[in-house]
Design an enzyme around this catalytic site. Structure first.
Site, mmCIF file in Angstrom:
data_model
loop_
_atom_site.group_PDB
_atom_site.id
_atom_site.type_symbol
_atom_site.label_atom_id
_atom_site.label_comp_id
_atom_site.label_asym_id
_atom_site.label_seq_id
_atom_site.Cartn_x
_atom_site.Cartn_y
_atom_site.Cartn_z
ATOM 1 N N GLY A 237 -103.557 -14.223 127.658
ATOM 2 C CA GLY A 237 -102.432 -13.706 128.576
ATOM 3 C C GLY A 237 -102.632 -14.416 129.835
ATOM 4 O O GLY A 237 -101.952 -14.160 130.775
ATOM 5 N N GLY A 273 -104.497 -18.722 125.060
ATOM 6 C CA GLY A 273 -103.818 -19.661 124.372
ATOM 7 C C GLY A 273 -103.225 -20.675 125.481
ATOM 8 O O GLY A 273 -103.753 -21.892 125.578
ATOM 9 N N CYS A 340 -75.541 -28.602 121.272
ATOM 10 C CA CYS A 340 -74.192 -28.157 121.669
ATOM 11 C C CYS A 340 -74.333 -26.440 122.083
ATOM 12 O O CYS A 340 -74.051 -25.617 121.355
ATOM 13 C CB CYS A 340 -73.279 -28.218 120.466
ATOM 14 S SG CYS A 340 -73.183 -29.858 120.006
HETATM 15 C C1 LIG Z 1 -100.120 -14.599 121.915
HETATM 16 C C2 LIG Z 1 -101.266 -13.892 121.759
HETATM 17 C C3 LIG Z 1 -102.597 -14.329 122.717
HETATM 18 C C4 LIG Z 1 -102.424 -15.724 123.601
HETATM 19 O O1 LIG Z 1 -101.719 -15.359 124.653
HETATM 20 P P1 LIG Z 1 -101.515 -16.358 125.704
HETATM 21 O O2 LIG Z 1 -100.771 -15.904 126.784
HETATM 22 O O3 LIG Z 1 -101.164 -17.827 125.356
HETATM 23 O O4 LIG Z 1 -102.935 -16.700 126.218
HETATM 24 C C5 LIG Z 1 -103.639 -13.684 122.365
HETATM 25 N N1 LIG Z 1 -103.703 -12.647 121.797
HETATM 26 C C6 LIG Z 1 -102.323 -12.260 120.931
HETATM 27 C C7 LIG Z 1 -102.802 -11.237 120.292
HETATM 28 C C8 LIG Z 1 -101.518 -12.680 121.111
HETATM 29 O O5 LIG Z 1 -100.518 -12.350 120.376
#
Ligand SMILES: *Cc1c(COP(=O)(O)O)cnc(C)c1O
Length: 414
Positions: A237, A273, A340
């Site tokens: 996150g 991520g 579209c």
């Molecule tokens: C999507 C997700 C992440 C990664 O989130 P990012 O914001 O891309 O770092 C990590 N853990 C879980 C459980 C997720 O669903």
């Protein structure tokens, strides 16, 4: 990763115009150096502590992206059987894979158990029962962490906020102790850790800290009940800079979280991520037409919401810059795709030099949730993906062809 050299935009040592000429547009371009340095920043932040960085593969599942992270020692956070398949194929060690998601099917649970992943992040008591029953049948032990919803506000877009009491994710905070007590009594279940993930694109450490305080409180309650956890997983996150955000560094994140878990001697897991791939990618498009309609300028490009849905879906902002700087007049314009849908735009009201048809624009910070969320809507084959490594340009996913669009369809009669 992006810098102008004599008015031409480069990724590492490669001109993006060269990439566009060689592979066509739209195309996603990734910087290997940036990808790796982003990963290393997380790994280094937890130096001196037992830890595992589990890259959240859903952000970008390209085989080469996964391979590069594996070579750095990364683990994987997966959300489906498909992501497990891709992760194993790329070579992630099963014992470095954690599996989240509120709707794991029996087939997916069987696959993950047979594979021997590190643990399931469990989001409901029915899921726990399903995992226990599959484990029993396969004569395996399933290691689990409950994903606990700490009920903190991540202060991010409502679609990517997951840790408030109203989200569909995780076990409600107040029910967590009871859930652990139940799980601890089930054979074939190994209660290994605790997990929380409060949302995405979080740009201050405060929500992480607040969640950590609540998770630690739970951990101590569990310890008092003789349930000792070996893993603390604070999820992913961490945000990146799309516009003018000043997100914390992985080190600052660690400093806001780790000291909260004073007596904890187990392993910390994190699941970044976006913060690993987001700013390692750029989306290159070509200008098809310009037009002015009812006093508004439109630059129509060959990339669209099927390639990059974030602007439409999350009202996300991505910088859009010319690949070649020119002295042309600057105007305000919407940069839109050919699909579209009124929602098909990459950027609204941008100030840009009027581009010539055929010239390229670069949409910045699109390495995460770009290609991974792409579709074939309007029967547009998916874009190509390219990785830059110094002066090397490698095609890591070819552009989808018209034949690809229909390859899995069958005639539904006779
Ligand atoms: C999507 C997700 C992440 C990664 O989130 P990012 O914001 O891309 O770092 C990590 N853990 C879980 C459980 C997720 O669903």
């Amino acid at each position: 990763m992006l810098a102008y050299r004599k008015n031409e935009l480069y990724c590492e040592n490669v001109s993006l115009e060269t990439v566009a000429r060689r592979f066509g547009t739209p195309v996603y371009v990734y910087s290997r150096a940036r990808l790796i340095s982003n990963y290393k920043a997380f790994d280094a932040a937890f130096e001196g502590l037992p830890h595992l960085v589990c890259y959240a593969t859903k952000a970008n599942t390209n085989y080469t992206v996964l391979r590069e992270l594996i070579l750095q020692g990364s683990g994987a956070d997966i959300t489906s059987g498909g992501e497990l398949y891709r992760s194993l194929r790329a070579g992630f060690e099963p014992k470095k894979i954690v599996y989240a998601g509120i709707g794991k099917t029996i087939a997916e649970i069987e696959y993950a158990l047979a594979t021997g992943i590190l643990m399931f992040n469990v989001e409901s008591m029915e899921e726990l029962a399903a995992i226990a029953s599959v484990a029993k049948r396969l004569k395996k032990t399933a290691s689990i962490a409950f994903r606990v919803n700490p009920d903190v506000d991540a202060k991010t877009h409502r679609y990517i906020s997951t840790g408030t009491g109203k989200a569909k994710f995780g076990i409600p905070y107040d029910e967590a102790v009871a859930a652990y007590r139940t799980a601890a009594k089930i054979t074939h279940i190994d209660v290994a850790g605790i997990h929380c993930h409060i949302g995405s694109q979080i740009t201050t450490v405060k929500p992480f800290h607040n969640a950590a305080v609540k998770i630690e409180k739970l951990r101590l309650q569990l310890q008092a009940a003789n349930i000792t956890l070996r893993y603390v997983n604070m999820g992913g996150g961490l945000g990146i800079r799309y516009q003018n955000e000043v997100p914390p560094t992985p080190r600052e994140l660690r400093d806001a979280v780790v000291p909260v878990f004073k007596g904890f001697t187990g392993t910390f897991i994190c699941e970044p991520g976006r913060a690993i791939v987001g700013n390692a990618g750029v989306f290159l498009v070509s200008v098809v037409y310009r037009k002015n309609s009812a006093g508004k300028n439109y630059f129509i490009v060959d990339g669209a919401m099927n390639d990059l849905i974030r602007p439409t879906l999350y009202e996300a902002y991505h910088d859009i810059v010319p690949v070649k700087k020119t002295a042309a007049r600057q105007v305000q314009a919407d940069v839109v795709g050919p699909i579209c849908e009124t929602g098909d735009f990459l950027g609204l009201d941008r100030t840009l030099a009027v581009p010539e048809p055929g010239s390229r624009l670069a949409v910045a910070c699109t390495g995460a949730y770009g290609m991974a969320m792409s579709s074939q809507y309007n029967s547009r084959g998916r874009a190509a993906e390219v990785m830059i490594d110094g002066s090397r340009i490698v095609l890591i996913r070819r552009r989808e062809t018209y034949a690809d669009l229909v390859a899995v369809e069958r005639l539904g009669r006779e």
